[in-house]
Design a protein around this motif. Structure first.
Motif, PDB file in Angstrom:
ATOM      1  N   ARG A 142       0.858  -1.177   0.000  1.00 60.52           N
ATOM      2  CA  ARG A 142       0.000   0.000   0.000  1.00 60.52           C
ATOM      3  C   ARG A 142       0.897   1.231   0.000  1.00 60.52           C
ATOM      4  O   ARG A 142       1.786   1.358   0.838  1.00 60.52           O
ATOM      5  N   TYR A 143       0.680   2.108  -0.963  1.00 60.82           N
ATOM      6  CA  TYR A 143       1.524   3.288  -1.124  1.00 60.82           C
ATOM      7  C   TYR A 143       0.666   4.545  -1.212  1.00 60.82           C
ATOM      8  O   TYR A 143      -0.429   4.513  -1.753  1.00 60.82           O
ATOM      9  N   ASP A 144       1.229   5.668  -0.759  1.00 62.41           N
ATOM     10  CA  ASP A 144       0.636   6.965  -1.050  1.00 62.41           C
ATOM     11  C   ASP A 144       0.824   7.221  -2.533  1.00 62.41           C
ATOM     12  O   ASP A 144       1.807   6.780  -3.123  1.00 62.41           O
ATOM     13  N   MET A 145      -0.092   7.936  -3.128  1.00 64.31           N
ATOM     14  CA  MET A 145      -0.021   8.199  -4.561  1.00 64.31           C
ATOM     15  C   MET A 145       0.859   9.404  -4.899  1.00 64.31           C
ATOM     16  O   MET A 145       1.049   9.721  -6.058  1.00 64.31           O
ATOM     17  N   ALA A 146       1.431  10.062  -3.912  1.00 62.09           N
ATOM     18  CA  ALA A 146       2.250  11.244  -4.168  1.00 62.09           C
ATOM     19  C   ALA A 146       3.417  10.906  -5.085  1.00 62.09           C
ATOM     20  O   ALA A 146       4.012   9.839  -5.000  1.00 62.09           O
ATOM     21  N   ASP A 147       3.734  11.830  -5.972  1.00 63.50           N
ATOM     22  CA  ASP A 147       4.870  11.698  -6.894  1.00 63.50           C
ATOM     23  C   ASP A 147       4.753  10.517  -7.848  1.00 63.50           C
ATOM     24  O   ASP A 147       5.762  10.007  -8.319  1.00 63.50           O
ATOM     25  N   THR A 148       3.553  10.062  -8.108  1.00 65.47           N
ATOM     26  CA  THR A 148       3.363   8.950  -9.041  1.00 65.47           C
ATOM     27  C   THR A 148       2.245   9.316 -10.011  1.00 65.47           C
ATOM     28  O   THR A 148       1.157   9.699  -9.587  1.00 65.47           O
ATOM     29  N   LEU A 149       2.531   9.225 -11.303  1.00 69.70           N
ATOM     30  CA  LEU A 149       1.493   9.439 -12.305  1.00 69.70           C
ATOM     31  C   LEU A 149       0.769   8.121 -12.524  1.00 69.70           C
ATOM     32  O   LEU A 149       1.393   7.110 -12.849  1.00 69.70           O
ATOM     33  N   ILE A 150      -0.534   8.150 -12.331  1.00 73.84           N
ATOM     34  CA  ILE A 150      -1.331   6.924 -12.388  1.00 73.84           C
ATOM     35  C   ILE A 150      -2.447   7.087 -13.408  1.00 73.84           C
ATOM     36  O   ILE A 150      -3.121   8.116 -13.447  1.00 73.84           O
ATOM     37  N   VAL A 151      -2.608   6.054 -14.216  1.00 77.47           N
ATOM     38  CA  VAL A 151      -3.728   5.966 -15.141  1.00 77.47           C
ATOM     39  C   VAL A 151      -4.519   4.735 -14.721  1.00 77.47           C
ATOM     40  O   VAL A 151      -3.969   3.658 -14.571  1.00 77.47           O
ATOM     41  N   SER A 152      -5.804   4.927 -14.507  1.00 79.79           N
ATOM     42  CA  SER A 152      -6.673   3.821 -14.141  1.00 79.79           C
ATOM     43  C   SER A 152      -7.321   3.260 -15.398  1.00 79.79           C
ATOM     44  O   SER A 152      -7.490   3.969 -16.386  1.00 79.79           O
ATOM     45  N   MET A 153      -7.690   2.008 -15.381  1.00 79.92           N
ATOM     46  CA  MET A 153      -8.319   1.382 -16.539  1.00 79.92           C
ATOM     47  C   MET A 153      -9.667   2.011 -16.880  1.00 79.92           C
ATOM     48  O   MET A 153     -10.178   1.799 -17.963  1.00 79.92           O
ATOM     49  N   ASP A 154     -10.239   2.812 -15.985  1.00 80.56           N
ATOM     50  CA  ASP A 154     -11.488   3.495 -16.318  1.00 80.56           C
ATOM     51  C   ASP A 154     -11.222   4.799 -17.085  1.00 80.56           C
ATOM     52  O   ASP A 154     -12.137   5.522 -17.436  1.00 80.56           O
ATOM     53  N   GLY A 155      -9.932   5.100 -17.345  1.00 85.70           N
ATOM     54  CA  GLY A 155      -9.576   6.276 -18.126  1.00 85.70           C
ATOM     55  C   GLY A 155      -9.210   7.488 -17.302  1.00 85.70           C
ATOM     56  O   GLY A 155      -8.751   8.489 -17.837  1.00 85.70           O
ATOM     57  N   THR A 156      -9.406   7.457 -15.986  1.00 81.82           N
ATOM     58  CA  THR A 156      -9.025   8.584 -15.146  1.00 81.82           C
ATOM     59  C   THR A 156      -7.521   8.557 -14.906  1.00 81.82           C
ATOM     60  O   THR A 156      -6.887   7.507 -14.984  1.00 81.82           O
ATOM     61  N   ALA A 157      -6.975   9.733 -14.612  1.00 80.78           N
ATOM     62  CA  ALA A 157      -5.534   9.820 -14.399  1.00 80.78           C
ATOM     63  C   ALA A 157      -5.215  10.903 -13.377  1.00 80.78           C
ATOM     64  O   ALA A 157      -5.980  11.853 -13.223  1.00 80.78           O
ATOM     65  N   THR A 158      -4.076  10.762 -12.712  1.00 80.21           N
ATOM     66  CA  THR A 158      -3.679  11.767 -11.727  1.00 80.21           C
ATOM     67  C   THR A 158      -3.400  13.104 -12.390  1.00 80.21           C
ATOM     68  O   THR A 158      -3.573  14.139 -11.761  1.00 80.21           O
ATOM     69  N   ILE A 159      -2.989  13.119 -13.669  1.00 78.03           N
ATOM     70  CA  ILE A 159      -2.766  14.423 -14.325  1.00 78.03           C
ATOM     71  C   ILE A 159      -4.084  15.168 -14.486  1.00 78.03           C
ATOM     72  O   ILE A 159      -4.115  16.378 -14.434  1.00 78.03           O
ATOM     73  N   ASP A 160      -5.187  14.445 -14.665  1.00 79.16           N
ATOM     74  CA  ASP A 160      -6.508  15.070 -14.751  1.00 79.16           C
ATOM     75  C   ASP A 160      -6.893  15.681 -13.419  1.00 79.16           C
ATOM     76  O   ASP A 160      -7.458  16.755 -13.353  1.00 79.16           O
ATOM     77  N   LEU A 161      -6.580  14.980 -12.329  1.00 81.87           N
ATOM     78  CA  LEU A 161      -6.891  15.491 -10.990  1.00 81.87           C
ATOM     79  C   LEU A 161      -6.102  16.756 -10.710  1.00 81.87           C
ATOM     80  O   LEU A 161      -6.607  17.701 -10.116  1.00 81.87           O
ATOM     81  N   GLU A 162      -4.815  16.787 -11.133  1.00 83.52           N
ATOM     82  CA  GLU A 162      -3.984  17.973 -10.897  1.00 83.52           C
ATOM     83  C   GLU A 162      -4.514  19.169 -11.682  1.00 83.52           C
ATOM     84  O   GLU A 162      -4.477  20.283 -11.193  1.00 83.52           O
ATOM     85  N   LYS A 163      -4.995  18.944 -12.903  1.00 84.30           N
ATOM     86  CA  LYS A 163      -5.539  20.038 -13.713  1.00 84.30           C
ATOM     87  C   LYS A 163      -6.781  20.630 -13.066  1.00 84.30           C
ATOM     88  O   LYS A 163      -7.027  21.817 -13.152  1.00 84.30           O
ATOM     89  N   ASN A 164      -7.575  19.769 -12.411  1.00 89.43           N
ATOM     90  CA  ASN A 164      -8.834  20.223 -11.813  1.00 89.43           C
ATOM     91  C   ASN A 164      -8.632  20.940 -10.487  1.00 89.43           C
ATOM     92  O   ASN A 164      -9.531  21.612 -10.016  1.00 89.43           O
ATOM     93  N   ASN A 165      -7.474  20.755  -9.853  1.00 86.43           N
ATOM     94  CA  ASN A 165      -7.223  21.394  -8.538  1.00 86.43           C
ATOM     95  C   ASN A 165      -6.567  22.727  -8.687  1.00 86.43           C
ATOM     96  O   ASN A 165      -5.899  23.089  -9.551  1.00 86.43           O
TER      97      ASN A 165
END
Length: 165
Positions: A142-165
């Motif tokens: 189990r890891y914190d998601m910090a400093d990791t770019l993640i793409v989920s199979m549902d098409g969501t991604a951490t870069i999308d979350l950063e753009k929205n914040n």
């Protein structure tokens, strides 16, 4: 389904170019078509998909248990050095083997310092945590998601979350 994921992986790779670790994880449970998405991305990037379980296990076969644990990072680095462009890694389960005494995420981060790496992650994202295996399983991580770019199979991604914040 693979097409939006394919595009999101490529966008995440572009976002990773300026980062210390140029690592993009494609997260999904077994059977979620990560391999298909990887082959699409690899074809477009003109690279190949490396089956880590297959290649690494053949390299470790002749070594003792202690040698395997000590030399695995060096061997993995040598394997990815053979790929001239973006490295696409699939079937990473061997990295989680308790006998090898490795931290899989740290291994992936270390090989992504000098080259872009896209790697599969058989797991889920829950409550802001990157999870591999179930609680109680010997390979549970189990890891914190910090400093990791993640793409989920549902098409969501951490870069999308950063753009929205």
């Amino acid at each position: 389904m693979a097409e939006p994921v394919h595009d999101t992986i490529k966008s995440s790779l572009q976002a990773a170019e300026g980062l210390y670790h140029r690592l993009v994880l494609l997260v999904g449970e077994a059977g979620s078509d990560k391999t298909e998405a990887f082959h699409d991305v690899a074809d477009e990037l003109g690279t190949e998909v490396v089956n880590v379980n297959l290649v690494l296990s053949s390299e470790l076969l002749e070594l003792t248990a202690k040698q395997r644990a000590l030399r695995l990072p060096e061997i993995l680095d040598r394997i990815v050095d053979k790929v001239q462009s973006t490295v696409v890694l699939d079937n990473l389960e061997i990295l989680f083997d308790k006998e090898l005494k490795q931290d899989p995420l740290r291994l992936l981060q270390s090989i992504s310092r000098n080259r872009p790496v896209v790697a599969s992650w058989n797991g889920v994202i829950k409550e802001g945590k990157l999870i591999y295996a179930e609680i109680g399983h010997p390979e549970y991580r189990r890891y914190d998601m910090a400093d990791t770019l993640i793409v989920s199979m549902d098409g969501t991604a951490t870069i999308d979350l950063e753009k929205n914040n």
